[in-house]
Scaffold this motif. Structure first.
Motif, PDB file in Angstrom:
ATOM      1  N   THR A   8       0.831  -1.212   0.000  1.00  0.00           N
ATOM      2  CA  THR A   8       0.000   0.000   0.000  1.00  0.00           C
ATOM      3  C   THR A   8       0.854   1.246   0.000  1.00  0.00           C
ATOM      4  O   THR A   8       0.580   2.207  -0.735  1.00  0.00           O
ATOM      5  N   SER A   9       1.916   1.251   0.815  1.00  0.00           N
ATOM      6  CA  SER A   9       2.779   2.440   0.908  1.00  0.00           C
ATOM      7  C   SER A   9       3.449   2.735  -0.417  1.00  0.00           C
ATOM      8  O   SER A   9       3.463   3.883  -0.886  1.00  0.00           O
ATOM      9  N   PHE A  10       4.021   1.704  -1.055  1.00  0.00           N
ATOM     10  CA  PHE A  10       4.696   1.937  -2.323  1.00  0.00           C
ATOM     11  C   PHE A  10       3.713   2.333  -3.412  1.00  0.00           C
ATOM     12  O   PHE A  10       4.028   3.180  -4.259  1.00  0.00           O
ATOM     13  N   GLU A 146       4.346  31.591  -4.507  1.00  0.00           N
ATOM     14  CA  GLU A 146       4.165  30.613  -3.443  1.00  0.00           C
ATOM     15  C   GLU A 146       3.108  29.569  -3.800  1.00  0.00           C
ATOM     16  O   GLU A 146       2.880  28.631  -3.025  1.00  0.00           O
ATOM     17  N   GLN A 147       2.458  29.721  -4.938  1.00  0.00           N
ATOM     18  CA  GLN A 147       1.367  28.821  -5.280  1.00  0.00           C
ATOM     19  C   GLN A 147       1.845  27.384  -5.442  1.00  0.00           C
ATOM     20  O   GLN A 147       1.151  26.440  -5.061  1.00  0.00           O
ATOM     21  N   VAL A 148       3.056  27.241  -6.029  1.00  0.00           N
ATOM     22  CA  VAL A 148       3.564  25.882  -6.257  1.00  0.00           C
ATOM     23  C   VAL A 148       3.800  25.181  -4.924  1.00  0.00           C
ATOM     24  O   VAL A 148       3.393  24.032  -4.721  1.00  0.00           O
ATOM     25  N   ARG A 149       4.452  25.887  -3.989  1.00  0.00           N
ATOM     26  CA  ARG A 149       4.699  25.270  -2.685  1.00  0.00           C
ATOM     27  C   ARG A 149       3.387  24.967  -1.959  1.00  0.00           C
ATOM     28  O   ARG A 149       3.216  23.884  -1.390  1.00  0.00           O
ATOM     29  N   ASP A 150       2.461  25.932  -1.963  1.00  0.00           N
ATOM     30  CA  ASP A 150       1.187  25.720  -1.272  1.00  0.00           C
ATOM     31  C   ASP A 150       0.432  24.546  -1.874  1.00  0.00           C
ATOM     32  O   ASP A 150      -0.151  23.729  -1.155  1.00  0.00           O
ATOM     33  N   ARG A 151       0.433  24.471  -3.201  1.00  0.00           N
ATOM     34  CA  ARG A 151      -0.259  23.377  -3.860  1.00  0.00           C
ATOM     35  C   ARG A 151       0.416  22.043  -3.561  1.00  0.00           C
ATOM     36  O   ARG A 151      -0.257  21.028  -3.307  1.00  0.00           O
ATOM     37  N   ALA A 152       1.764  22.029  -3.565  1.00  0.00           N
ATOM     38  CA  ALA A 152       2.489  20.796  -3.267  1.00  0.00           C
ATOM     39  C   ALA A 152       2.211  20.333  -1.849  1.00  0.00           C
ATOM     40  O   ALA A 152       1.978  19.142  -1.599  1.00  0.00           O
ATOM     41  N   LEU A 153       2.217  21.262  -0.894  1.00  0.00           N
ATOM     42  CA  LEU A 153       1.936  20.883   0.488  1.00  0.00           C
ATOM     43  C   LEU A 153       0.503  20.374   0.636  1.00  0.00           C
ATOM     44  O   LEU A 153       0.244  19.424   1.381  1.00  0.00           O
ATOM     45  N   ALA A 154      -0.434  21.026  -0.063  1.00  0.00           N
ATOM     46  CA  ALA A 154      -1.822  20.566   0.001  1.00  0.00           C
ATOM     47  C   ALA A 154      -1.952  19.157  -0.568  1.00  0.00           C
ATOM     48  O   ALA A 154      -2.668  18.310  -0.009  1.00  0.00           O
ATOM     49  N   LEU A 155      -1.259  18.891  -1.669  1.00  0.00           N
ATOM     50  CA  LEU A 155      -1.311  17.554  -2.258  1.00  0.00           C
ATOM     51  C   LEU A 155      -0.694  16.522  -1.335  1.00  0.00           C
ATOM     52  O   LEU A 155      -1.209  15.398  -1.204  1.00  0.00           O
ATOM     53  N   VAL A 156       0.413  16.894  -0.678  1.00  0.00           N
ATOM     54  CA  VAL A 156       1.059  15.951   0.239  1.00  0.00           C
ATOM     55  C   VAL A 156       0.150  15.660   1.427  1.00  0.00           C
ATOM     56  O   VAL A 156       0.032  14.507   1.867  1.00  0.00           O
ATOM     57  N   ARG A 157      -0.499  16.699   1.955  1.00  0.00           N
ATOM     58  CA  ARG A 157      -1.428  16.464   3.064  1.00  0.00           C
ATOM     59  C   ARG A 157      -2.575  15.554   2.637  1.00  0.00           C
ATOM     60  O   ARG A 157      -2.982  14.654   3.382  1.00  0.00           O
ATOM     61  N   THR A 158      -3.096  15.797   1.440  1.00  0.00           N
ATOM     62  CA  THR A 158      -4.168  14.936   0.941  1.00  0.00           C
ATOM     63  C   THR A 158      -3.685  13.501   0.772  1.00  0.00           C
ATOM     64  O   THR A 158      -4.388  12.543   1.135  1.00  0.00           O
ATOM     65  N   ALA A 159      -2.461  13.349   0.233  1.00  0.00           N
ATOM     66  CA  ALA A 159      -1.916  12.003   0.032  1.00  0.00           C
ATOM     67  C   ALA A 159      -1.674  11.302   1.368  1.00  0.00           C
ATOM     68  O   ALA A 159      -1.930  10.106   1.504  1.00  0.00           O
ATOM     69  N   ALA A 162      -5.001  10.168   2.678  1.00  0.00           N
ATOM     70  CA  ALA A 162      -5.451   8.981   1.941  1.00  0.00           C
ATOM     71  C   ALA A 162      -4.617   7.762   2.321  1.00  0.00           C
ATOM     72  O   ALA A 162      -5.151   6.650   2.478  1.00  0.00           O
ATOM     73  N   ALA A 163      -3.288   7.963   2.472  1.00  0.00           N
ATOM     74  CA  ALA A 163      -2.429   6.837   2.838  1.00  0.00           C
ATOM     75  C   ALA A 163      -2.797   6.288   4.213  1.00  0.00           C
ATOM     76  O   ALA A 163      -2.874   5.079   4.419  1.00  0.00           O
ATOM     77  N   THR A 164      -3.032   7.210   5.170  1.00  0.00           N
ATOM     78  CA  THR A 164      -3.413   6.763   6.513  1.00  0.00           C
ATOM     79  C   THR A 164      -4.720   5.981   6.475  1.00  0.00           C
ATOM     80  O   THR A 164      -4.858   4.917   7.102  1.00  0.00           O
ATOM     81  N   PHE A 165      -5.695   6.498   5.720  1.00  0.00           N
ATOM     82  CA  PHE A 165      -6.990   5.823   5.630  1.00  0.00           C
ATOM     83  C   PHE A 165      -6.837   4.430   5.039  1.00  0.00           C
ATOM     84  O   PHE A 165      -7.335   3.439   5.609  1.00  0.00           O
ATOM     85  N   TRP A 166      -6.153   4.339   3.902  1.00  0.00           N
ATOM     86  CA  TRP A 166      -6.051   3.044   3.235  1.00  0.00           C
ATOM     87  C   TRP A 166      -5.151   2.080   4.000  1.00  0.00           C
ATOM     88  O   TRP A 166      -5.350   0.857   3.946  1.00  0.00           O
ATOM     89  N   MET A 167      -4.143   2.606   4.707  1.00  0.00           N
ATOM     90  CA  MET A 167      -3.312   1.717   5.517  1.00  0.00           C
ATOM     91  C   MET A 167      -4.105   1.158   6.698  1.00  0.00           C
ATOM     92  O   MET A 167      -3.920   0.002   7.079  1.00  0.00           O
ATOM     93  N   LEU A 168      -4.991   1.979   7.280  1.00  0.00           N
ATOM     94  CA  LEU A 168      -5.864   1.454   8.332  1.00  0.00           C
ATOM     95  C   LEU A 168      -6.810   0.400   7.779  1.00  0.00           C
ATOM     96  O   LEU A 168      -7.024  -0.652   8.404  1.00  0.00           O
TER      97      LEU A 168
END
Length: 275
Positions: A8-10, A146-159, A162-168
């Protein structure tokens, strides 16, 4: 469970990197396009001013640009590549670093995928200054976003969410799957231990049993246990009959022995009488 977590992680890592790269590339292209539009607007506005001698003729455009974006610098150059206007007045009169650029230059200067998490990302946009159809100069705008960084951080938080949910979910599914396998095996182990202690009346092997190979093993073990119980009952019956036969035989031997003693005494009396 560990195997499911690793897979799942990979999977999520690969999906996140691809998603992040695609989103950042699209966002960079959009920001770069907006920068080009800004540079073209500055080029159109400065076309009448490019040949004027006033040193402060570009100040209004520079101030407006600074209010529009996080500006690093703005360069106004003539067609020979000499700076005629700059946000840093000390640069006026010097040649453009690297020589004259083309009609349209690089849209952005990036530092790779992981550079998206740094401070403001640097973009560079150029546009030609036209008089009619003749290029009389060009404009170079460098700005940060700063949009690129903000968007990247938002995507990482979303990922990560999702990773925590699916790993559970994977952990719960893995636990149920492992439990489904280990429970009948544990029952078989308990039954084998009970049989080794000569306790054949175990009642923790369910009739339904598991599926697949474990179910086959469980049903075979149950048939073996039933056969052992039947053999034990048969042996107990035979032992009971044997004890009864032995008791009967012992009684008969005692009776015959008593008869023999009586006969021997009678014979001794007859022999004594004959004398």
């Amino acid at each position: 469970i560990i195997l499911l977590w690793v897979v799942t992680s990979f999977s999520l890592l690969g999906q996140t990197l691809a998603w992040l790269s695609s989103e950042i590339t699209e966002l960079e292209h959009r920001i770069g396009t907006e920068g080009t539009v800004l540079a073209q607007g500055l080029a159109n506005a400065c076309a009448p001013l490019i040949d004027e001698p006033a040193a402060d003729r570009f100040d209004y455009l520079i101030e407006r640009t600074a209010r529009t974006v996080d500006m690093v610098d703005v360069t106004f150059a003539d067609r020979r590549g000499h700076i005629v206007g700059h946000s840093d007045k000390a640069q006026v009169g010097h040649p453009v670093p690297g020589g004259p650029v083309g009609v349209f230059g690089t849209l952005r200067q990036t530092s790779g995928l992981f550079g998206a998490f740094g401070a403001g990302r640097l973009f560079r946009a150029t546009a030609p200054v036209l008089r009619g159809t003749t290029v009389i100069g060009f404009v170079v705008v460098r700005f940060r976003s700063e949009q690129v960084r903000d968007r990247a951080l938002a995507l990482v938080r979303t990922a990560l969410a999702a990773a925590t949910f699916w790993m559970l979910i994977g952990a719960v599914a893995g636990g149920l799957f492992v439990r489904r396998i280990t429970r009948p095996l544990g029952q078989l182990a308990d039954a084998a231990e009970a049989i080794s202690a000569d306790h054949l009346d175990v009642d923790f092997l369910p009739e339904g049993g598991a599926m697949g190979e474990v179910g086959v093993l469980q049903r075979s073990f149950r048939r073996l246990l039933e056969a052992l119980r039947l053999r034990r009952d048969e042996n107990q019956r035979l032992m009971t009959e044997l004890r009864g036969f032995n008791q009967t035989l012992r009684s008969r031997v005692q009776e015959v022995t008593a008869d023999l003693r009586e006969t021997s005494s009678h014979l001794e009396s007859i022999i004594g009488a004959m004398q």
